[in-house]
Write a protein that holds these residues in place. Sequence first.
Motif, mmCIF file in Angstrom:
data_model
loop_
_atom_site.group_PDB
_atom_site.id
_atom_site.type_symbol
_atom_site.label_atom_id
_atom_site.label_comp_id
_atom_site.label_asym_id
_atom_site.label_seq_id
_atom_site.Cartn_x
_atom_site.Cartn_y
_atom_site.Cartn_z
ATOM 1 N N VAL A 1 0.841 -1.205 0.000
ATOM 2 C CA VAL A 1 0.000 0.000 0.000
ATOM 3 C C VAL A 1 0.871 1.248 0.000
ATOM 4 N N LEU B 1 -7.976 5.699 -2.328
ATOM 5 C CA LEU B 1 -8.457 4.870 -3.430
ATOM 6 C C LEU B 1 -7.343 3.988 -3.993
ATOM 7 N N THR B 2 -6.107 4.482 -3.952
ATOM 8 C CA THR B 2 -4.974 3.646 -4.358
ATOM 9 C C THR B 2 -4.807 2.486 -3.392
ATOM 10 N N ALA B 3 -4.937 2.767 -2.095
ATOM 11 C CA ALA B 3 -4.874 1.701 -1.087
ATOM 12 C C ALA B 3 -5.975 0.677 -1.320
ATOM 13 N N ARG B 4 -7.144 1.160 -1.710
ATOM 14 C CA ARG B 4 -8.247 0.239 -1.978
ATOM 15 C C ARG B 4 -7.930 -0.689 -3.150
ATOM 16 N N ASP B 5 -7.276 -0.163 -4.176
ATOM 17 C CA ASP B 5 -6.878 -1.014 -5.309
ATOM 18 C C ASP B 5 -6.009 -2.174 -4.836
ATOM 19 N N GLY C 1 -7.890 1.509 2.657
ATOM 20 C CA GLY C 1 -8.609 1.059 1.484
ATOM 21 C C GLY C 1 -9.839 0.222 1.717
ATOM 22 N N GLN D 1 -17.524 -0.371 -3.668
ATOM 23 C CA GLN D 1 -16.795 0.789 -4.192
ATOM 24 C C GLN D 1 -17.653 2.051 -4.095
#
Length: 225
Positions: free
Chosen positions: A69, A90-94, A150, A206
């Motif tokens: 992350v 949102l990057t962490a969620r990816d 995320g 999401q």
Amino acid sequence: MAPKASRPPLSRERVLAAAVALVDGHGLAALTMRRLAVDLGVEAMSLYYHLPDKETLLDGVAETVVDEVVAAVGPPVGEDWKAVLRRQFLTARDVMLRHPWAPGLLGTRRSVPAGVFLYYEQILGTLIGGGFTYRLAHRALHAFGSMPLGFAQEVFSPATAGGSMDVEDTEESLAAMAEAMPHLTAMVAAELHAETDPTLGWCDSQVEFEFTLDLLLDGLDRLRA
């Protein structure tokens, strides 16, 4: 005779990378020292030099995902504080969607991976740089909960309690409680996740994640001003 291809030397990083790949493919229940040793082509005893027991292994797997992350998020760029945090979360969620078992694992660890502290230090610096006081920034961190990593940790989750998240099972449960709880039944029926909507839990889609994130950021912006 062609020479045998040499294996890369065994290291903690290599063992943990293999462990993450194993869990991605087969789930946390499949992660054992014996199975991991087979995947690495080594004897199980050789793993204990790097990770002496199963709990240490799980701590290391959690740490590896958090490090992923942090690496994916990278340092803040010259954007508005809201844009920076939104992009980070949102990057962490990816990353978490690539490892959907990770939120549950992180919730079971007795110690916090070191990368988490460094990541939250960065978030705090973004808030202070955006004009927040330390008091309001502290409250913001509480409000964000697990969203910086995320995912949105739910209080109730049928899967973690041994129940089912299957749509058909859910519909049967709704039919049974419809008369006693008509409003709750109607809401859940209307909000059942579409199969194409990425989820990391019973009530973490999401759409819901981004709705809550934007609600928090907009509310904090008003308080900051």
